[in-house]
Design a protein around this motif. Structure first.
Motif, PDB file in Angstrom:
ATOM      1  N   ARG A 155      14.289  18.297  -6.801  1.00 36.14           N
ATOM      2  CA  ARG A 155      13.556  19.432  -6.234  1.00 36.14           C
ATOM      3  C   ARG A 155      14.126  20.754  -6.745  1.00 36.14           C
ATOM      4  N   THR A 156      15.457  20.813  -6.889  1.00 37.22           N
ATOM      5  CA  THR A 156      16.106  22.020  -7.404  1.00 37.22           C
ATOM      6  C   THR A 156      15.690  22.290  -8.842  1.00 37.22           C
ATOM      7  N   LEU A 157      15.411  21.224  -9.576  1.00 39.44           N
ATOM      8  CA  LEU A 157      14.954  21.362 -10.964  1.00 39.44           C
ATOM      9  C   LEU A 157      13.445  21.600 -11.054  1.00 39.44           C
ATOM     10  N   GLY A 158      12.767  21.572  -9.920  1.00 37.88           N
ATOM     11  CA  GLY A 158      11.322  21.780  -9.918  1.00 37.88           C
ATOM     12  C   GLY A 158      10.523  20.538 -10.246  1.00 37.88           C
ATOM     13  N   LEU A 159      11.146  19.363 -10.139  1.00 40.42           N
ATOM     14  CA  LEU A 159      10.453  18.105 -10.407  1.00 40.42           C
ATOM     15  C   LEU A 159       9.736  17.634  -9.145  1.00 40.42           C
ATOM     16  N   SER A 160       8.661  16.904  -9.316  1.00 40.89           N
ATOM     17  CA  SER A 160       7.872  16.458  -8.173  1.00 40.89           C
ATOM     18  C   SER A 160       8.493  15.232  -7.507  1.00 40.89           C
ATOM     19  N   TYR A 161       8.074  14.959  -6.284  1.00 44.01           N
ATOM     20  CA  TYR A 161       8.526  13.795  -5.509  1.00 44.01           C
ATOM     21  C   TYR A 161       7.775  12.547  -5.963  1.00 44.01           C
ATOM     22  N   PRO A 162       8.427  11.377  -6.005  1.00 39.45           N
ATOM     23  CA  PRO A 162       9.862  11.152  -5.800  1.00 39.45           C
ATOM     24  C   PRO A 162      10.672  11.517  -7.043  1.00 39.45           C
ATOM     25  N   GLY A 163      11.821  12.137  -6.821  1.00 37.14           N
ATOM     26  CA  GLY A 163      12.576  12.696  -7.930  1.00 37.14           C
ATOM     27  C   GLY A 163      13.469  11.716  -8.654  1.00 37.14           C
ATOM     28  N   GLY A 164      13.865  10.632  -7.997  1.00 32.12           N
ATOM     29  CA  GLY A 164      14.800   9.690  -8.607  1.00 32.12           C
ATOM     30  C   GLY A 164      14.381   9.161  -9.963  1.00 32.12           C
ATOM     31  N   PRO A 165      13.172   8.610 -10.091  1.00 31.20           N
ATOM     32  CA  PRO A 165      12.743   8.087 -11.394  1.00 31.20           C
ATOM     33  C   PRO A 165      12.694   9.157 -12.485  1.00 31.20           C
ATOM     34  N   GLN A 166      12.345  10.393 -12.103  1.00 28.26           N
ATOM     35  CA  GLN A 166      12.278  11.468 -13.100  1.00 28.26           C
ATOM     36  C   GLN A 166      13.665  11.882 -13.580  1.00 28.26           C
ATOM     37  N   LEU A 170       0.863  -1.177   0.000  1.00 28.20           N
ATOM     38  CA  LEU A 170       0.000   0.000   0.000  1.00 28.20           C
ATOM     39  C   LEU A 170       0.899   1.226   0.000  1.00 28.20           C
ATOM     40  N   SER A 171       0.998   1.895  -1.147  1.00 31.00           N
ATOM     41  CA  SER A 171       1.914   3.030  -1.293  1.00 31.00           C
ATOM     42  C   SER A 171       1.270   4.335  -0.835  1.00 31.00           C
ATOM     43  N   GLN A 172       2.107   5.233  -0.315  1.00 32.45           N
ATOM     44  CA  GLN A 172       1.634   6.537   0.149  1.00 32.45           C
ATOM     45  C   GLN A 172       2.167   7.684  -0.715  1.00 32.45           C
ATOM     46  N   ILE A 173       2.751   7.368  -1.848  1.00 37.37           N
ATOM     47  CA  ILE A 173       3.432   8.397  -2.651  1.00 37.37           C
ATOM     48  C   ILE A 173       2.524   9.587  -2.950  1.00 37.37           C
ATOM     49  N   GLU A 174       1.288   9.321  -3.344  1.00 32.94           N
ATOM     50  CA  GLU A 174       0.390  10.418  -3.705  1.00 32.94           C
ATOM     51  C   GLU A 174       0.133  11.359  -2.526  1.00 32.94           C
ATOM     52  N   SER A 175       0.086  10.814  -1.319  1.00 27.49           N
ATOM     53  CA  SER A 175      -0.150  11.648  -0.135  1.00 27.49           C
ATOM     54  C   SER A 175       1.032  12.545   0.166  1.00 27.49           C
TER      55      SER A 175
END
Length: 342
Positions: A174-185, A34-39
């Motif tokens: 985050r510095t690039l303005g990308l949303s969390y989680p940033g790793g996959p992006q 059960l993931s909480q990423i969206e929250s």
């Protein structure tokens, strides 16, 4: 006579509520996550209080789903395993209290598991582990190189001195303005850009297996800050490529160096960042060139899940390792000694 061992395993160290039923340490009968990423997306990272509340809300139904999917009851279960640490203490306690309640109510052994041991043993669910080996741990909270000569034998030979690799990815994103989680992006962008920034590679002292990513993180932030002050165009893909190349070169270089120094022919990779395509590609090439067998779990087993906890717990169960009902969470649990301290 049926000698199969069934373990119900609970994982709640961060922002995934997961319960799994594992047979003989290798077969996944069920693995509910059960993931909480969206929250947590709106906050740009995991908020401990929010994570704990979600665990409380979801733990009971997750246990039920895991049992139902595996088509077993608690009477069929041989032991209950749970992540003791490290992790967010409030989140850990939700899983621990649920596991203790099950173990007490059904008179089952309670097996505490180290979170990183779980990540390592995720490999055992797909292709096994050939000792001796080196394990490269890459996640949001950990970057470590671990030597294992046998099951449950953990020698940390290198670790991060500051930021974990996953943490560095999230901060750069985050510095690039990308949303969390940033790793996959960052990983996705890195496949499209060019290494135009030539960010530093931090190797530290000669023959050191330790890592440091704070300097790299600062270099990225400073480069972007200077470009913005000068109103220069920032190409996100080039930043991502340059950053990822720096990270991957150091991770791969130190992992291969450790394998050679310890004379092992098996390198396993574990943790959420193990699903990074750039890291996987470079490790594959380096291991092939050095005649080292590379083992990386599928993406669904790289992130936090109950199956990996059950896989590690199987070997603890075989060694009669269990805890009493006074088991508590430990956010700083030591991997090298956690078995001896139970």
């Amino acid at each position: 006579m049926n000698n199969d061992t069934l373990i119900l395993a609970v994982e709640s160290s961060c922002d995934e509520t997961s319960v799994s039923i594992i047979e003989n340490g290798t077969t996944i009968k069920s693995n509910i996550v059960l993931s909480q990423i969206e929250s947590h997306k709106r906050f740009g990272g995991v908020v401990p209080e929010v994570a704990s509340r979600h665990h409380v809300e979801g733990i009971t139904t997750t246990i039920d789903k895991a049992l139902n999917e595996a088509q077993v009851t608690m009477e069929d279960i041989d032991a209950v395993a749970v992540t003791q640490g490290p992790g967010l203490i409030g989140a850990l306690l939700v899983g621990i209290n649920a596991a203790k309640a099950l173990a007490f109510a059904y008179d089952k052994p309670l097996i505490p598991v180290h979170h990183i041991a779980g990540h390592i043993y995720a490999n055992n669910l797909e292709e096994g582990m050939n000792f001796p080996l080196i394990a490269l741990i890459v996640s949001g909270g950990h970057t470590e190189l671990i030597y294992m000569k046998d099951h449950l034998s953990f020698e940390i030979i290198g670790e991060t001195r500051d930021d974990a690799v996953g943490e560095a990815y999230d901060k750069v994103a985050r510095t690039l303005g990308l949303s969390y989680p940033g790793g996959p992006q960052i990983d996705h962008l890195a496949s499209k850009g060019n290494d135009t920034y030539n960010f530093p590679r931090v190797w530290l002292e000669k023959d050191s297996y330790d890592f440091s990513f704070s300097g790299l993180k600062s270099a990225v932030i400073n480069a972007l800050h200077n470009q913005r002050q000068k109103n220069q165009t920032i190409i996100d893909a080039d930043v991502a490529t340059s950053f990822q190349n720096s990270v991957v070169e150091v991770l791969v270089g130190k992992a291969i160096q450790a394998c050679k120094a310890y004379g092992v022919k098996e390198l396993i990779v574990a943790g959420g960042v193990a699903s990074n395509s750039g890291l996987r590609n470079e490790l594959t090439k380096a291991c092939e060139a050095n005649n080292i067998h590379l083992a990386i779990p599928s993406a669904k087993l790289c992130t936090d899940n109950g199956a990996m906890i059950g896989a590690a717990a199987h070997y603890l169960y075989l060694n009669n390792v269990s805890a009493n009902m006074d088991l508590n969470g430990d956010s700083g649990l030591d991997l090298e000694y956690f078995v001896d301290e139970v």
